[in-house]
Design an enzyme around this catalytic site. Structure first.
Site, PDB file in Angstrom:
ATOM      1  CD  GLU A  31      -2.949  -0.900  -0.001  1.00 49.61           C
ATOM      2  OE1 GLU A  31      -3.439   0.307  -0.046  1.00 49.61           O
ATOM      3  OE2 GLU A  31      -3.420  -1.926  -0.913  1.00 49.61           O
ATOM      4  CB  SER A  80     -43.409 -36.380  42.767  1.00 50.59           C
ATOM      5  OG  SER A  80     -44.619 -36.930  42.911  1.00 50.59           O
TER       6      SER A  80
END
Length: 827
Positions: A87, A482
């Site tokens: 770049e 239960s």
């Protein structure tokens, strides 16, 4: 002519001066109106929130922009060199604008115009930072001049390292990756310091156009661009010719990391964590704040939990027959294309879809759904397999979801050519061997917790998160049946009863009031045993005994225990509620059972241990206990002692008595399916009216596991599909995989408990001739004594209603508050 030339020169000079003045004014005005670049000094870009398991494994990421911010001093030199080569090779020498780069670009663009190619730019990294952070993407002269002016200013205000840090963390590199660290993970599954030369070169090739070099859609173009960057690195002296040659020859391999949840086993857990983070910190902080979240999940246990629940749901589903194929293809239809279009939940893997191609008396030939590739397309490879008749013989037709059809004699009894079905590969029988499967219509959940801290170690909220995100561990309000009874028995033990106290197991009738009829609770087996001990009543889940016990101690007290333990906040004080007719969630029930396991301490379920912000500062932790010595320098001193700030909601003695009785549930009672694990376990089954909900909540000394099974639209599971048959095997499989084979660790016995040998059936002191002797846990002072006036053992105890020596409840009608007449079948 000389005079004319002088006049023309003066005019030209005047025009040039005017243009220069105008240009100077324009530049001066633009310079004044430049965007404020000072904010870059304290710039905090949106950063990914990352969620980790208790062992540090990454399990989820949340972000609008998948970015991991990395300081410049933590970025490897090789990565920086690759981006400079691709770049801005003169980055460290220019002042924000590169004249040589501009000249080179102008020359290149002449040839690009002549050859009809795309024009190239000459923007430096500084110019790209100015454009990306402060400007628009417009292509015009004014924006370009502003960009140049900003770049010159920024170069004077910030160091090269700061500008490069902003650039490498902000730039978009495709596949949702913002910044180089996120791109390294998303393309290669590696941190920056583990990237090879070829890999950093590929990342450096992406700023010009990530989609143009997408490794899944433009592979050849991506390799060519990578090799070009490697060549530039060689030209600039960043790599040797040998290194460049090797890098250009490297195979181009990328990975495709999932977005969001990284561990499919933990989808329900992670979503619960996401909701909690959203509620506590808000949307912006969650998706942009870069939080680091350490959760409580144990990934190993989570995999066990998910696998065991799915097996339990499949086993139940197959007991109730085959509901038919997913779909049926028309004659001549392209089956590969049809399978690609068929709705499919990815997280049911390793299951896949298949289509019946041929049937024989002994097997089924199937065509398999094509493999889905990382780019979203499907493989063109045609794959087939075989289902042996033995691996589909369970698939008797389901008749009204109640009855099973006749036993299968051959595959054609239930399948036809063109049927689309779920199949699972049987690797033990060969690569082409498969078994018939179907997605269970029933669903369920599992929660696993540390009983001492409340840390949730595993959570599975259903069979498939892709099919349904509803979390049945935290969101489903169901009747516990239960599995609620231990809280009734704990209240009784605190009221003066002992595990050997006798309660009458005989028909019970209650007049509910004018026009409401009689309430007649029944035991699940429709039988009665007469006077029986509390231990027997809990081990065998006797409904009528529980109702009489609740009536004796008062339902107001039972409701208070339900609130204190965190099971149900505002339970109505009606006798039916003692049988679990109220509604609660699995996570609340598991947390309540933790108090029995840990000596009566209340724990709060927690999913998150700690949250740190992007700078590593702790902004939340679940353990807020004060510890002055925790940050002291280590000098071989004893570990610091932390205060125990847990609320004592039950006495340690009663908690152990319930634990001892629940051990009996596993050893001799309704939870005997878990006995096979072979280590000390306690737990309780639960089955609601008409078998609509099946539960098992149990624990070892250091782990609590709750299991729930039921239809989302509560309908009967079927006769005999109780907690002991449907839910307990899931608990057993989890415990077997997690602690089975480990040294047996007994439950902790607190001070104040006496272990006395008694007859298991009668609760009386044991004699040498008693065939069934157990060690019963009594609180000191309530142990049974031998009466001196008799030659036989006589149980005496605390002189309260229903205590030892008497029988609680006579088989007669009684009146009381209104109850729900539809709960008589609770078990």
């Amino acid at each position: 002519m000389l005079r004319v030339l002088k006049v023309l020169s003066a005019l030209v000079l005047l025009a040039v001066t005017g243009v220069a003045l105008v240009a100077g004014y324009v530049l001066w005005q633009m310079n004044i109106e430049l965007p404020d670049y000072s904010k870059l000094a304290n710039y905090e870009p949106p950063v990914m929130t990352r969620v980790h398991a208790g062992d540090g494994e990454l399990i989820a990421e949340y972000a609008r922009e998948r970015r991991i911010y990395v300081p410049i001093n933590a970025i490897p030199k090789r990565v920086i060199q690759a981006f400079l080569a691709a770049e801005d090779k003169n980055f460290y020498t220019h002042s924000g604008v590169d004249p040589m780069g501009i000249a080179r670009a102008m020359v290149d663009n002449v040839f690009n115009v002549l050859n009809d190619r795309r024009l190239v730019g000459a923007s430096t990294i500084t110019q790209q930072v100015a454009r990306n952070f402060l400007l628009t993407r417009d292509r015009n002269a004014q924006r370009k001049i502003t960009e140049i002016l900003l770049s010159l200013r920024m170069e004077k205000a910030y160091s090269k390292e700061k500008i490069l840090e902003l650039y490498l963390n902000e730039i978009y590199l495709g596949t949702g990756s913002y910044g180089i660290a996120a791109a390294a993970l998303n393309y290669f599954g590696k941190p920056l310091d583990q990237l090879s030369i070829s890999e950093v070169a590929y990342l450096a090739s992406l700023p010009k156009g990530p989609e143009n070099y997408n490794p899944y859609t433009h592979r050849d173009r991506a390799i060519a661009r990578r090799n070009w960057v490697v060549g530039r690195m060689e030209e600039d002296g960043f790599v040797t010719p040998e290194e460049a040659k090797t890098a250009q020859a490297d195979p181009f391999k990328t990975v495709q990391r999932p977005v969001g949840v990284q561990l499919v086993d933990a989808s329900y857990f992670v979503e619960e964590v996401r909701r909690e983070l959203y509620s506590q910190f808000g949307e912006q902080k969650l998706y942009e704040g870069g939080l680091s979240v350490r959760t409580t999940i144990d990934t190993h246990l989570q995999a066990i939990v998910r696998r065991s629940l799915r097996k339990g749901l499949v086993d139940y589903d197959q007991r109730h027959g085959f509901r038919g194929p997913v779909a049926s293809l028309k004659a001549g239809e392209n089956w590969q294309e049809a399978l690609q279009k068929q709705k499919f939940a990815d997280d049911v893997a390793p299951w896949t879809l298949g289509v019946v191609l041929d049937l024989t008396p002994a097997s089924v030939k199937i065509g398999l759904r094509p493999l889905k590739l990382p780019n979203g397309k499907f493989s063109t490879e045609v794959k087939t397999g075989t289902i042996a008749f033995a691996d589909m013989s369970w698939a008797r037709k389901s008749i009204k979801d109640i009855y099973l059809g006749p036993v299968l004699k051959q595959p054609s009894d239930v399948l036809s050519v063109g049927d689309v079905i779920y199949v699972e590969q049987l690797t033990s029988k060969g690569a082409a061997s498969y078994a018939l499967r179907q997605l269970p219509a029933v669903n369920g959940s599992v929660i696993a917790m540390d009983p001492h801290t409340g840390r949730v170690l595993a959570m599975q909220g259903g069979f498939s998160f892709d099919q349904s995100e509803f979390n049945r561990a935290t969101q489903a309000l169901r009747q516990p049946g239960s599995s609620f009874k231990p809280f009734v028995y704990a209240a009784a033990l605190d009221s003066g009863f002992t595990p050997s106290s006798l309660v009458l197991d005989a028909p019970f009738v209650m007049d509910q009031g004018p026009g409401l009829g009689l309430w007649k609770p029944e035991n699940y087996e429709k039988d009665f045993f007469g006077p029986s001990t509390l231990r027997f009543g809990l081990e065998h889940s006797r409904n009528v005994m529980t109702v009489r016990l609740a009536q004796a101690i008062g339902m107001d007290k039972v409701a208070e225990y339900a609130r204190r333990f965190g099971v149900i906040d505002n339970m109505q004080p009606m006798l039916a509620m003692s049988l679990g007719a109220g509604e609660t969630t699995l996570i609340r029930l598991a947390a309540a059972y933790s108090a029995f396991d840990n000596g009566g301490k209340k724990v709060k379920p927690t999913l998150i241990d700690r949250v740190q912000d992007r700078w590593g500062r702790t902004i939340y932790k679940s353990d807020n206990r004060a510890c002055q010595d925790c940050n002291a320098d280590w000098a071989n001193q004893a570990p610091p002692e932390l205060p125990d700030d847990r609320e004592q909601i039950e006495s340690a003695q009663t908690a152990y008595q319930i634990t001892s009785m629940l051990e009996g549930v596993v050893q001799r009672g309704t939870g005997s399916a878990a006995k096979a694990v072979g280590v000390p376990l306690a737990g309780k089954t639960g089955t609601s009216s008409d078998e609509r909900d099946a539960w098992f909540v149990g624990y070892s000394p250091n782990l609590v596991v709750g299991v729930f099974v039921g239809y989302d639209n509560p309908t009967p599971l079927g006769r005999a599909e109780t907690g002991g048959r449907t839910a307990a095997p899931v608990f057993r499989d989890i415990m077997q995989a997690e602690i089975g084979g480990d040294p047996a660790i007994p439950f902790r016995i607190p001070p104040g408990i006496s272990l006395v040998k008694v007859d298991h059936k009668t609760g009386q002191l044991a004699t040498s001739s008693d065939p069934d002797v157990i060690l019963e846990a009594f609180k000191e002072g309530t142990e049974p004594q031998v009466s001196s006036s008799s030659s036989v053992n006589v149980v005496t105890g605390t002189p309260v209603t229903g205590a030892d020596g008497g029988t609680l409840g006579a088989p007669a009608s009684s009146t009381g508050g209104a109850v729900d007449s539809g709960t008589g079948g609770l078990y």
